[in-house]
Design a protein around this motif. Structure first.
Motif, PDB file in Angstrom:
ATOM      1  N   GLY A 194       0.795  -1.223   0.000  1.00 33.02           N
ATOM      2  CA  GLY A 194       0.000   0.000   0.000  1.00 33.02           C
ATOM      3  C   GLY A 194       0.824   1.267   0.000  1.00 33.02           C
ATOM      4  N   GLY A 195       2.157   1.123   0.036  1.00 36.15           N
ATOM      5  CA  GLY A 195       3.014   2.290  -0.032  1.00 36.15           C
ATOM      6  C   GLY A 195       3.045   3.082   1.262  1.00 36.15           C
ATOM      7  N   LEU A 196       3.472   4.327   1.152  1.00 33.64           N
ATOM      8  CA  LEU A 196       3.526   5.253   2.276  1.00 33.64           C
ATOM      9  C   LEU A 196       2.103   5.690   2.624  1.00 33.64           C
ATOM     10  CD1 LEU A 196       6.078   6.472   3.742  1.00 33.64           C
ATOM     11  CD2 LEU A 196       5.707   8.517   2.345  1.00 33.64           C
ATOM     12  N   THR A 197       1.772   5.745   3.904  1.00 35.14           N
ATOM     13  CA  THR A 197       0.449   6.219   4.317  1.00 35.14           C
ATOM     14  C   THR A 197       0.451   7.751   4.397  1.00 35.14           C
ATOM     15  OG1 THR A 197       0.977   6.205   6.679  1.00 35.14           O
ATOM     16  CG2 THR A 197       0.167   4.132   5.707  1.00 35.14           C
ATOM     17  N   GLU A 198      -0.719   8.328   4.633  1.00 37.01           N
ATOM     18  CA  GLU A 198      -0.789   9.784   4.802  1.00 37.01           C
ATOM     19  C   GLU A 198       0.076  10.224   5.976  1.00 37.01           C
ATOM     20  OE1 GLU A 198      -2.106  12.257   2.972  1.00 37.01           O
ATOM     21  OE2 GLU A 198      -2.418  10.661   1.498  1.00 37.01           O
TER      22      GLU A 198
END
Length: 307
Positions: A144-148
């Motif tokens: 999901g990659g980097l989160t906010e």
């Protein structure tokens, strides 16, 4: 001279039964002060590893991170090792440690980063092998990659003048962080997936983005991510690949000594680093290029990142 972007010194002391002092040249130990001196080590990224094994899995532990800091403060006070707190410390004589949190799992908010900064920590890894509120690890089933919150973490770390470390991060987490970064970042201890496929190694897209960012990749001595039966020459194939495609400016060293149970043949301890230097020369690195890999590239990044 050597800059090593990853050693697990505190983890070694916290997980060993009555280990000898770091000042002792202990037989069979991968790194200690006498061996670092023989290796002409100038700076080591000293990992603050904040995980405890709880019989079936790893759990983050704030107390363990604090205990790791105590280890480094004790070494600094007893043996004259300087803890790097700013750019000016890079020119101090003698061996230096730069403290790096290996995985931001113990942070409950971005504001916690300021507290670690006040405690002397000058680097933060977004993830370890576990995905967290900040980003996904290289072992995540779904990337999901980097989160906010992860974007905010990268921004705050760079505002404070802390090194952002993307070792152990998933591909998308690394790509997202490199797109967000305004200063160079590091991948402190990993190798190249195109040379040897492993989740801990980074693929060519991440390598290219890291080169564009001005950051560095710390070539690591973890045997299982080098080759089947690794030797110094096998390890040298990874930087040769990077040099041929992107140049030498993004190459550095991140051994992972004291955090690995086995080493490549011939690289059993940090004072044998010359065997890796010889392997670099054998695959075509000039004397100037070797110097860049061993310390100059890392110092360039630190001059740009630290305040």
């Amino acid at each position: 001279m050597l800059v090593d972007l990853h050693q697990d010194i505190a983890y070694y002391f916290l997980s060993s039964l009555s280990p000898p002092s770091f000042e002792v040249d202990a037989e069979g130990r991968q790194s200690d002060l006498p061996k670092l001196r023989r290796a002409s080590a100038d700076l080591v990224f000293a990992a603050v590893f904040p995980f405890v094994y709880t019989y079936g899995g790893w759990s983050p532990s704030l107390q363990l991170a604090l205990d790791a800091l105590k280890v480094y403060y004790a070494i600094a006070e007893r043996h004259g090792v300087r803890l790097v707190e700013g750019r000016g410390d890079l020119w101090s004589p003698g061996l230096k440690f730069l403290l790096v949190l290996e995985g931001a799992d113990i942070l409950s908010s971005v504001e916690d980063l300021k507290l670690l900064y006040k405690l002397g920590v000058r680097g933060v890894g977004v993830t370890w092998n576990l995905s967290n509120r900040w980003g996904h690890s290289c072992y995540a089933r779904r990337d999901g990659g980097l989160t906010e919150e992860g974007y905010a973490l990268v921004e705050e770390a760079q505002r404070l003048g802390m090194v952002v470390d993307l070792a152990h991060a998933s591909k998308k987490t690394a790509v997202d962080a490199l797109e967000a970064a305004r200063r160079p970042v590091v991948i402190s201890h990993a190798n190249v997936a195109e040379v040897y496929k492993h989740p801990r190694n980074v693929d060519v897209e991440v390598v290219k983005r890291l080169a564009d960012n001005g950051g560095v990749l710390g070539l690591t001595f973890i045997p299982r991510i080098i080759s089947e039966n690794p030797t110094p020459r096998d390890l040298a194939k990874h930087p040769r690949y990077v040099k041929e495609r992107f140049g030498v400016e993004m190459l550095a060293v991140g051994t992972d000594y004291l955090g690995i149970s086995a080493t490549p043949r011939g690289l059993e301890s940090v004072d044998k680093i010359d065997r890796f230097v010889d392997a670099l020369r054998e695959v075509g690195f000039t004397a100037e290029e070797v110097e860049a890999v061993m310390w100059r590239n890392a110092y360039r990044v630190l001059r740009e990142v630290l305040d």
